[in-house]
Design an enzyme around this catalytic site. Structure first.
Site, PDB file in Angstrom:
ATOM      1  CG  HIS B  36       9.592  -2.871  -8.606  1.00 36.96           C
ATOM      2  ND1 HIS B  36       9.121  -1.847  -7.814  1.00 36.96           N
ATOM      3  CD2 HIS B  36       9.832  -3.913  -7.769  1.00 36.96           C
ATOM      4  CE1 HIS B  36       9.072  -2.262  -6.553  1.00 36.96           C
ATOM      5  NE2 HIS B  36       9.498  -3.510  -6.500  1.00 36.96           N
ATOM      6  CE  LYS B 117      -4.289   0.313  -3.578  1.00 36.88           C
ATOM      7  NZ  LYS B 117      -5.176  -0.358  -4.533  1.00 36.88           N
TER       8      LYS B 117
END
Lengths: 290, 207
Positions: B36, B117
């Site tokens: 990212h 998650k």
């Protein structure tokens, strides 16, 4: 001294791939508490299915095989230097066999060593000489997601109206569980240390996680506090994976250590449901595992 | 149960609501912290000039990201010596660490979702609404179970980020997840946190 590298390798395999029975029992009991058809219940059912598959195939329960933390109690006369070398060899071999993910990253360059061997703190190895004639080694694999939601409080804390007493500890613990939400892979287990300095306090909080989930604290006041924190943390309704539900934590373990007059730390290590810890005992050259 | 095939259309994504269980099939890629940061620094904010195989890799990945999903996952992989890769354990990692980057990545590359998650924050939720994307929650720690849905490793890029941080391109069948943030502004994580906050306040009133 015999080479115990294969025994350490087996200890690592067991810890990474086979959830301890007390933890599995607690997860099975938790399923029954969740609403049929809820996401929380489905999460626990998937978790238990995964536990069985990992054990059957000797594959990691969780891909984050964490920081390997070894606590070695050795009889007098054992070479801790030799034991350290054997543990490090076993860790590298366990990584090669995919029991462990390569997790040791150089903090400056960002480079992953590829074999889980970092500096003298990685893997983490604590040595303690014991009067016993057996070598007893505890291994805990502590994942990064749950380690990130651990918290340390310095009491008194005015935001939480937490003073320097067990009531203050309760307040800190509940706040930590609320802050964690589902991010530490709930349902979690809380290792809580009261006292110490910042460093020893966190170490003690991890030591309490070596206890069995269903044991009882010998100190009645701490035993009561553990039950109270567990019950009330579950009233927060975070639930499995943070999906909402009745089971947010499976238990809490509290230990008090001596502190300076000026300091009152409450350190909380959050352990994820994948509570991987195993023990090896070597007596007369033979290893037994639990 | 919603059966979704990657790439996913905007219409299918807009049809998903918080709480929907889903099974994903098709080609997806993994990407976590290093990826990212690399995507944002090199191609979006361009504060770092492309180096090595950066440009080649991004051109290969772009068609997979358009309409596709990024899985926040750092797997255990076998076959590292031979290049005959196989996923051994591959549960999700905690997504909130990508919150500073995720909204930009969703919009710049046309993602229809991310899988992880723990849920994500307001910037990602807003990007999901704007772009037509959702957050799929996988079961944290269910690594062996999820790895069984990875039928084939099609390729790996940026292996120099390390095995957990590399970009793994996967063919999956019936990858299980639950929608916990949808493209209509709904977030299960916000709801649960609000309820938990109220419960905490009540518990702190007690002595």
């Amino acid at each position: 001294m015999k080479d115990h590298t294969p025994d350490f390798l087996e200890l690592i395999r067991l810890a990474a791939t086979s959830l301890p029975p007390d933890v599995e029992r607690a997860l099975r009991a938790a399923v029954e508490r969740e609403e049929p058809g809820s996401s929380g219940r489905a999460a626990l059912e998937a978790i238990l299915q995964n536990v069985e598959m990992a054990r059957a195939g000797s594959t990691p329960i969780c891909q984050d095989t964490g920081t390997p933390i070894f606590t070695v109690h050795h009889p007098a006369g054992w070479s801790t230097r030799a034991l350290r070398e054997q543990i490090r060899r076993a860790v590298a071999e366990a990584t090669h066999r995919s029991y462990l993910r390569p997790n040791a990253v150089d903090s400056l360059s960002g480079r992953n060593t590829g074999d889980n061997l970092g500096d003298e703190h990685y893997p983490t190895i604590h040595f303690e000489e014991s009067e016993d004639d057996a070598l007893v080694v505890d291994l805990m694999l502590k994942g990064g997601g749950c380690e990130n939601v651990g918290a340390q409080y310095r009491l008194p804390d005015s935001r939480l109206k937490a003073g320097r007493d067990l009531e203050g500890v309760r307040r800190a613990a509940l706040d930590a569980v609320h802050q964690a939400q589902g991010k530490g892979c709930a349902p979690g287990i809380l290792g809580i240390a009261i006292g110490g300095d910042r460093g020893t306090s966190y170490i003690a909080s991890k030591e309490t996680l070596l206890r069995q989930l269903d044991d009882e604290n010998p100190d009645p006041a701490l035993a009561e506090l553990e039950d109270r924190i567990t019950e009330q943390a579950n009233m927060l309704g975070v639930g499995p994976m943070g999906f909402g539900g009745a089971t947010t934590v499976l238990g809490a373990k509290v230990k008090a250590t001596h502190r300076l007059p000026a300091s009152y730390f409450v350190s909380i290590s959050y352990m994820c449901w994948a509570y991987r810890r195993r023990q090896m005992t070597i007596q007369a050259g033979e290893a037994a595992y639990s | 149960m919603k059966n979704l095939t990657l790439p996913i259309s905007e219409e299918d994504i807009r049809g998903l609501k918080v709480g929907d269980p889903a099974l994903l099939s098709g080609v997806m890629l993994t990407g976590r912290d290093a990826v990212h940061k690399w995507l944002v620094d090199t191609f979006i904010e361009q504060k770092r000039t492309p180096q090595g195989d950066d440009l080649e890799v991004i051109e290969t990945l772009k068609p997979l990201m358009a309409g596709g999903v990024i899985y926040h996952c750092g797997p255990v992989v076998s076959g590292l010596d031979t290049g005959d890769y196989s996923f051994v354990a591959a549960g999700p990692t905690t997504s909130i660490r990508e919150e500073p980057y995720q909204a930009q990545v969703i919009k710049a590359f046309g993602l229809r979702g991310v899988i992880g998650k723990g849920g994500m924050g307001p910037a990602t939720l807003a990007a999901c609404q704007e772009q037509g994307a959702v957050y799929f929650h996988a079961i944290g720690g269910a690594a062996t179970l999820i790895a069984k849905t990875v039928k084939k490793v099609l390729g790996v890029y940026k292996l120099d980020f390390g095995v957990p941080e590399a970009i793994w391109v996967l063919e999956v069948v019936d990858f299980p997840a639950v929608v916990t943030m949808d493209s209509h502004g709904g977030s299960l994580h916000d709801e649960v946190e609000r309820r938990s906050e109220t419960a905490l306040a009540a518990l702190l009133l007690k002595m």
